[in-house]
Design a protein around this motif. Structure first.
Motif, PDB file in Angstrom:
ATOM      1  N   GLU A   1      25.768  48.951  31.688  1.00  0.00           N
ATOM      2  CA  GLU A   1      25.909  49.968  30.640  1.00  0.00           C
ATOM      3  C   GLU A   1      26.271  51.340  31.211  1.00  0.00           C
ATOM      4  O   GLU A   1      26.947  52.127  30.557  1.00  0.00           O
ATOM      5  CB  GLU A   1      24.576  50.032  29.890  1.00  0.00           C
ATOM      6  N   LEU A   2      25.820  51.630  32.416  1.00  0.00           N
ATOM      7  CA  LEU A   2      26.036  52.952  33.018  1.00  0.00           C
ATOM      8  C   LEU A   2      27.408  53.046  33.674  1.00  0.00           C
ATOM      9  O   LEU A   2      27.913  52.055  34.206  1.00  0.00           O
ATOM     10  CB  LEU A   2      24.958  53.229  34.069  1.00  0.00           C
ATOM     11  N   THR A   3      27.983  54.223  33.666  1.00  0.00           N
ATOM     12  CA  THR A   3      29.227  54.423  34.379  1.00  0.00           C
ATOM     13  C   THR A   3      28.912  54.717  35.838  1.00  0.00           C
ATOM     14  O   THR A   3      27.885  55.308  36.162  1.00  0.00           O
ATOM     15  CB  THR A   3      30.040  55.584  33.780  1.00  0.00           C
ATOM     16  N   GLY A   4      29.770  54.263  36.725  1.00  0.00           N
ATOM     17  CA  GLY A   4      29.574  54.511  38.148  1.00  0.00           C
ATOM     18  C   GLY A   4      29.332  53.236  38.927  1.00  0.00           C
ATOM     19  O   GLY A   4      29.349  52.136  38.386  1.00  0.00           O
ATOM     20  N   ASP A   5      29.090  53.421  40.213  1.00  0.00           N
ATOM     21  CA  ASP A   5      28.915  52.328  41.169  1.00  0.00           C
ATOM     22  C   ASP A   5      27.430  52.058  41.342  1.00  0.00           C
ATOM     23  O   ASP A   5      26.724  52.853  41.982  1.00  0.00           O
ATOM     24  CB  ASP A   5      29.551  52.749  42.503  1.00  0.00           C
ATOM     25  N   HIS A   6      26.933  50.949  40.761  1.00  0.00           N
ATOM     26  CA  HIS A   6      25.497  50.679  40.784  1.00  0.00           C
ATOM     27  C   HIS A   6      25.216  49.233  41.193  1.00  0.00           C
ATOM     28  O   HIS A   6      26.021  48.338  40.960  1.00  0.00           O
ATOM     29  CB  HIS A   6      24.881  50.951  39.416  1.00  0.00           C
ATOM     30  N   LEU A   7      24.052  49.039  41.774  1.00  0.00           N
ATOM     31  CA  LEU A   7      23.562  47.719  42.173  1.00  0.00           C
ATOM     32  C   LEU A   7      22.297  47.445  41.385  1.00  0.00           C
ATOM     33  O   LEU A   7      21.460  48.339  41.225  1.00  0.00           O
ATOM     34  CB  LEU A   7      23.249  47.722  43.677  1.00  0.00           C
ATOM     35  N   ALA A   8      22.148  46.232  40.901  1.00  0.00           N
ATOM     36  CA  ALA A   8      20.925  45.834  40.207  1.00  0.00           C
ATOM     37  C   ALA A   8      20.444  44.528  40.801  1.00  0.00           C
ATOM     38  O   ALA A   8      21.243  43.647  41.112  1.00  0.00           O
ATOM     39  CB  ALA A   8      21.182  45.668  38.716  1.00  0.00           C
ATOM     40  N   GLY A   9      19.125  44.401  40.973  1.00  0.00           N
ATOM     41  CA  GLY A   9      18.612  43.171  41.531  1.00  0.00           C
ATOM     42  C   GLY A   9      17.121  43.028  41.362  1.00  0.00           C
ATOM     43  O   GLY A   9      16.417  43.930  40.910  1.00  0.00           O
ATOM     44  N   GLU A  10      16.644  41.858  41.743  1.00  0.00           N
ATOM     45  CA  GLU A  10      15.226  41.547  41.638  1.00  0.00           C
ATOM     46  C   GLU A  10      14.448  42.300  42.703  1.00  0.00           C
ATOM     47  O   GLU A  10      14.834  42.332  43.872  1.00  0.00           O
ATOM     48  CB  GLU A  10      14.992  40.046  41.785  1.00  0.00           C
ATOM     49  N   LEU A  11      13.347  42.885  42.281  1.00  0.00           N
ATOM     50  CA  LEU A  11      12.469  43.614  43.192  1.00  0.00           C
ATOM     51  C   LEU A  11      11.041  43.508  42.689  1.00  0.00           C
ATOM     52  O   LEU A  11      10.736  43.919  41.574  1.00  0.00           O
ATOM     53  CB  LEU A  11      12.875  45.090  43.274  1.00  0.00           C
ATOM     54  N   ASP A  12      10.175  42.941  43.512  1.00  0.00           N
ATOM     55  CA  ASP A  12       8.742  42.888  43.236  1.00  0.00           C
ATOM     56  C   ASP A  12       8.066  43.734  44.301  1.00  0.00           C
ATOM     57  O   ASP A  12       7.979  43.321  45.463  1.00  0.00           O
ATOM     58  CB  ASP A  12       8.248  41.447  43.283  1.00  0.00           C
ATOM     59  N   VAL A  13       7.594  44.920  43.941  1.00  0.00           N
ATOM     60  CA  VAL A  13       7.039  45.833  44.930  1.00  0.00           C
ATOM     61  C   VAL A  13       5.728  45.348  45.530  1.00  0.00           C
ATOM     62  O   VAL A  13       5.285  45.885  46.547  1.00  0.00           O
ATOM     63  CB  VAL A  13       6.864  47.272  44.365  1.00  0.00           C
ATOM     64  N   THR A  14       5.108  44.313  44.951  1.00  0.00           N
ATOM     65  CA  THR A  14       3.891  43.759  45.543  1.00  0.00           C
ATOM     66  C   THR A  14       4.203  42.725  46.618  1.00  0.00           C
ATOM     67  O   THR A  14       3.303  42.231  47.279  1.00  0.00           O
ATOM     68  CB  THR A  14       2.979  43.110  44.480  1.00  0.00           C
ATOM     69  N   ASP A  15       5.462  42.402  46.803  1.00  0.00           N
ATOM     70  CA  ASP A  15       5.907  41.407  47.779  1.00  0.00           C
ATOM     71  C   ASP A  15       6.740  42.114  48.853  1.00  0.00           C
ATOM     72  O   ASP A  15       7.864  42.553  48.590  1.00  0.00           O
ATOM     73  CB  ASP A  15       6.727  40.345  47.051  1.00  0.00           C
ATOM     74  N   ALA A  16       6.187  42.216  50.058  1.00  0.00           N
ATOM     75  CA  ALA A  16       6.863  42.949  51.145  1.00  0.00           C
ATOM     76  C   ALA A  16       8.246  42.374  51.444  1.00  0.00           C
ATOM     77  O   ALA A  16       9.183  43.130  51.721  1.00  0.00           O
ATOM     78  CB  ALA A  16       5.996  42.938  52.401  1.00  0.00           C
ATOM     79  N   ASP A  17       8.400  41.057  51.389  1.00  0.00           N
ATOM     80  CA  ASP A  17       9.705  40.443  51.650  1.00  0.00           C
ATOM     81  C   ASP A  17      10.718  40.811  50.572  1.00  0.00           C
ATOM     82  O   ASP A  17      11.888  41.088  50.869  1.00  0.00           O
ATOM     83  CB  ASP A  17       9.587  38.919  51.753  1.00  0.00           C
ATOM     84  N   SER A  18      10.283  40.827  49.320  1.00  0.00           N
ATOM     85  CA  SER A  18      11.162  41.218  48.219  1.00  0.00           C
ATOM     86  C   SER A  18      11.605  42.670  48.385  1.00  0.00           C
ATOM     87  O   SER A  18      12.785  42.985  48.233  1.00  0.00           O
ATOM     88  CB  SER A  18      10.439  41.038  46.875  1.00  0.00           C
ATOM     89  N   ALA A  19      10.661  43.546  48.713  1.00  0.00           N
ATOM     90  CA  ALA A  19      10.986  44.965  48.887  1.00  0.00           C
ATOM     91  C   ALA A  19      11.954  45.166  50.050  1.00  0.00           C
ATOM     92  O   ALA A  19      12.942  45.892  49.923  1.00  0.00           O
ATOM     93  CB  ALA A  19       9.713  45.776  49.100  1.00  0.00           C
ATOM     94  N   ALA A  20      11.693  44.524  51.170  1.00  0.00           N
ATOM     95  CA  ALA A  20      12.568  44.671  52.343  1.00  0.00           C
ATOM     96  C   ALA A  20      13.969  44.149  52.043  1.00  0.00           C
ATOM     97  O   ALA A  20      14.967  44.788  52.402  1.00  0.00           O
ATOM     98  CB  ALA A  20      11.967  43.937  53.544  1.00  0.00           C
ATOM     99  N   ALA A  21      14.056  43.005  51.378  1.00  0.00           N
ATOM    100  CA  ALA A  21      15.368  42.431  51.052  1.00  0.00           C
ATOM    101  C   ALA A  21      16.143  43.332  50.093  1.00  0.00           C
ATOM    102  O   ALA A  21      17.353  43.534  50.259  1.00  0.00           O
ATOM    103  CB  ALA A  21      15.193  41.038  50.443  1.00  0.00           C
ATOM    104  N   PHE A  22      15.450  43.896  49.113  1.00  0.00           N
ATOM    105  CA  PHE A  22      16.137  44.762  48.152  1.00  0.00           C
ATOM    106  C   PHE A  22      16.648  46.032  48.827  1.00  0.00           C
ATOM    107  O   PHE A  22      17.790  46.442  48.606  1.00  0.00           O
ATOM    108  CB  PHE A  22      15.225  45.107  46.975  1.00  0.00           C
ATOM    109  N   VAL A  23      15.825  46.655  49.646  1.00  0.00           N
ATOM    110  CA  VAL A  23      16.250  47.875  50.345  1.00  0.00           C
ATOM    111  C   VAL A  23      17.418  47.573  51.278  1.00  0.00           C
ATOM    112  O   VAL A  23      18.394  48.328  51.334  1.00  0.00           O
ATOM    113  CB  VAL A  23      15.069  48.515  51.106  1.00  0.00           C
ATOM    114  N   GLN A  24      17.350  46.455  51.999  1.00  0.00           N
ATOM    115  CA  GLN A  24      18.438  46.078  52.903  1.00  0.00           C
ATOM    116  C   GLN A  24      19.734  45.853  52.120  1.00  0.00           C
ATOM    117  O   GLN A  24      20.802  46.324  52.524  1.00  0.00           O
ATOM    118  CB  GLN A  24      18.066  44.823  53.679  1.00  0.00           C
ATOM    119  N   GLN A  25      19.649  45.157  50.995  1.00  0.00           N
ATOM    120  CA  GLN A  25      20.836  44.915  50.178  1.00  0.00           C
ATOM    121  C   GLN A  25      21.398  46.236  49.640  1.00  0.00           C
ATOM    122  O   GLN A  25      22.606  46.462  49.673  1.00  0.00           O
ATOM    123  CB  GLN A  25      20.507  43.986  49.017  1.00  0.00           C
TER     124      GLN A  25
END
Length: 114
Positions: free
Chosen positions: A49-73
């Motif tokens: 919906e937003l204009t511009g260059d954006h990334l959207a993805g799954e992130l569960d902040v209670t899961d260290a692996d999820s957080a690390a993967a999202f930040v890396q991506q």
């Protein structure tokens, strides 16, 4: 908010409420966004919906692996992260303290504070 062109913001809990509203304001100010939440379909719809260059993805902040993967991506796709809006949170067991349970309390503290 003004003048965020060339900046990248990572917003946790971007699927609704304050996170979604903050993402909209950041995009309007010119920021690129990395939008993360457990409800992927909602952040994907927001990014589309937003204009511009954006990334959207799954992130569960209670899961260290999820957080690390999202930040890396996000860093890989968008180049860098300049702004962090750590908004993810939840409310469970909206009952009196005597009727609450320890698991709900632990989950809320890990998500909202830690």
């Amino acid at each position: 908010m003004a003048g965020l062109e060339g900046r990248t913001a990572l917003v946790t809990g971007a699927s609704s409420g304050i996170g979604s509203s903050t993402a909209r304001a950041l995009a309007q100010a010119g920021a690129r966004l990395a939008l993360g939440a457990r409800r992927v379909e909602k952040v994907e719809a927001l990014a589309a919906e937003l204009t511009g260059d954006h990334l959207a993805g799954e992130l569960d902040v209670t899961d260290a692996d999820s957080a690390a993967a999202f930040v890396q991506q996000a860093a890989s796709v968008l180049g860098r992260i300049d702004i962090l809006v750590n908004n993810a949170g939840l409310a469970l067991g909206r009952v009196t303290i005597e009727d609450g349970n320890d698991e709900d309390d632990r989950t809320m503290l890990e998500t909202n504070v830690l």
